[in-house]
Enzyme design. Sequence first.
Site: not given
Length: 196
Positions: A72, A80, A121
């Site tokens: 990330r 998104e 992540r």
Amino acid sequence: MKNYQSKKTSAYLLFAGLLTLLGLWATEQMPEKILTSAQAANAPYKLTGKVVRVSDGDTVNLLVDNKQERIRLASIDAPETAHGSSQPGQPFGEASRKNLAQYVAGKTLTVVCFEKDHYDRHICDIPVDGTTANRLQVEQGFAWANQQAKGKFLRDKSLVDLEKSARQKKLGLWAEPGAVAPWDWRVQCWKNKKCS
């Protein structure tokens, strides 16, 4: 009886002395171990691998030692992309993904990571072309400087000025009025089902 109590007292004093010495030793050792652990927890680390997937404008998969690691991008939040019919994508979500892909897709890179998030992540900067993909995404209008939760997730403060510049130049997602920050989109659209 005196001899028994004398031995008992001596044993007690010896035991108490040993406990005291052990306590002193532990006190000397513990701060160093705690400090070392705390430093290790906050120390940046690197991962090297090939980018095998660009999920969206701020998330990629890196193949490291035959295992895919989710990365990330630190300090940014991109529009998104769709996650099924119940979680539609934002305007510029796919454009943001494609913009990031042009810099990293299929490349072997060394990323600089800071921690893992609650989705497991790695939170990282991705160095490319003398800068970072994180900065390029914001600079070109394909991501926000992540100021969610009063800037809690913003490691690179210079991204705020890069975002302002992209807004003024109407680059990328700033070309159209009414851009909704991804952290607001996730609440309004995905959670409250009030997509606009």
